[in-house]
Design a protein around this motif. Structure first.
Motif, short mmCIF file in Angstrom:
data_model
loop_
_atom_site.label_atom_id
_atom_site.label_comp_id
_atom_site.label_asym_id
_atom_site.label_seq_id
_atom_site.Cartn_x
_atom_site.Cartn_y
_atom_site.Cartn_z
N LEU A 184 26.20 59.99 -19.87
CA LEU A 184 24.79 59.87 -20.20
C LEU A 184 24.66 59.37 -21.64
CD1 LEU A 184 24.84 62.24 -17.91
CD2 LEU A 184 22.48 62.59 -18.69
N ALA A 215 17.74 60.86 -22.55
CA ALA A 215 19.09 60.36 -22.23
C ALA A 215 19.12 60.05 -20.74
CB ALA A 215 20.15 61.40 -22.58
N ALA A 216 20.09 59.19 -20.37
CA ALA A 216 20.19 58.83 -18.97
C ALA A 216 21.54 58.20 -18.67
CB ALA A 216 19.08 57.83 -18.60
N VAL A 217 21.93 58.25 -17.41
CA VAL A 217 23.06 57.47 -16.94
C VAL A 217 22.55 56.03 -16.84
CG1 VAL A 217 24.63 57.04 -15.02
CG2 VAL A 217 23.99 59.40 -15.60
N TYR A 271 27.75 66.85 -14.02
CA TYR A 271 27.78 65.54 -14.66
C TYR A 271 28.85 65.51 -15.75
CZ TYR A 271 23.27 63.97 -12.70
OH TYR A 271 22.25 63.57 -11.86
N LEU A 323 22.25 63.79 -24.90
CA LEU A 323 23.61 63.45 -25.20
C LEU A 323 24.30 64.43 -26.14
CD1 LEU A 323 22.87 59.74 -25.75
CD2 LEU A 323 23.83 60.63 -23.69
N VAL A 375 23.56 69.79 -18.45
CA VAL A 375 24.07 68.57 -17.81
C VAL A 375 25.45 68.81 -17.22
CG1 VAL A 375 24.95 66.26 -18.33
CG2 VAL A 375 22.68 66.93 -19.13
N SER A 389 22.63 58.59 -10.68
CA SER A 389 21.61 58.54 -11.72
C SER A 389 21.43 59.93 -12.30
CB SER A 389 20.27 58.04 -11.16
OG SER A 389 19.76 58.95 -10.20
N GLY A 390 20.95 59.97 -13.53
CA GLY A 390 20.67 61.23 -14.21
C GLY A 390 19.76 60.95 -15.38
N GLY A 403 18.06 63.79 -11.13
CA GLY A 403 19.04 62.81 -10.72
C GLY A 403 18.96 62.60 -9.22
#
Length: 204
Positions: A186, A57-59, A181, A11, A176, A154-155, A148
């Protein structure tokens, strides 16, 4: 780890990002175009990729809302086309959660496009299916990766260590964004020994 069921799985200020140079070789042509499918890396060395990864980190996904911290994915080689997947996390109540599945290579040229399945998940219980896991970036030393799905619904930012430096966070955000993205979508994933908070990647 319902936080990374699709495999499994960043992030910093704009001024700081201006000083971060992402190697040109790491940026596939057109990779920043969100209307194009998420591009895979030219080649994934599966033997180096397997092992344990920490989600930094992620979506956010509906299936990972119960994961409060320490979301991890552990991969192992089954054969030339299949990789075992073991996703785990700690829930909001402090309990351990996890799920085991399979990742099948759909693209033997790059090894970087796979179909991840979980026997206990409806509509995802078949080992055969369309690509839903793309390794779109991996560091030269295989210390961190961005994965992703082709449409970027998704990521996941994965790291060999639960904590990374501020400079690495800047690098992560740059990669990213280079892959099409929105970094604000995220959220950081709390890890023991690493970041304890949940924040948009664009603000880290």
């Amino acid at each position: 780890m319902r936080a990374t069921r699709k495999l499994t799985i960043g992030l910093i200020a704009a001024a700081a990002m201006a000083a971060v140079a992402v190697p040109a070789a790491a940026l596939p042509p057109g990779s920043a175009d969100p209307w194009q499918p998420l591009p895979p890396i030219p080649f994934l060395d599966v033997a180096r990729y397997v092992g344990t990864w920490h989600q930094l980190a992620a979506v956010p996904q509906p299936f990972n809302l119960n994961c409060a911290r320490d979301t991890r994915a552990t991969y192992g080689v089954i054969d030339a086309s299949n990789i075992s997947v073991n996703n785990t996390c700690t829930t909001w109540t402090g309990a351990a959660d996890g799920i085991t599945g399979n990742a099948r290579v759909n693209d033997p040229t790059t090894n970087a496009q796979l179909h991840v399945s979980f026997p206990s998940v409806p509509m995802q219980d078949s080992p055969d299916g369309p690509t839903n896991y793309v390794v779109t970036y991996i560091a030269d030393d295989y210390s961190w990766a961005l994965v992703g799905d082709p449409a970027r619904f998704s990521g996941f930012v994965l790291s060999r260590t639960p904590a990374v430096t501020a400079q690495r966070w800047q690098e992560i955000r740059g990669v990213v964004e280079s892959r099409g993205y929105n970094a604000c979508l995220l959220l950081t994933s709390p890890t023991t020994g690493g970041r304890p908070d949940i924040a948009p990647l664009c603000t880290v």
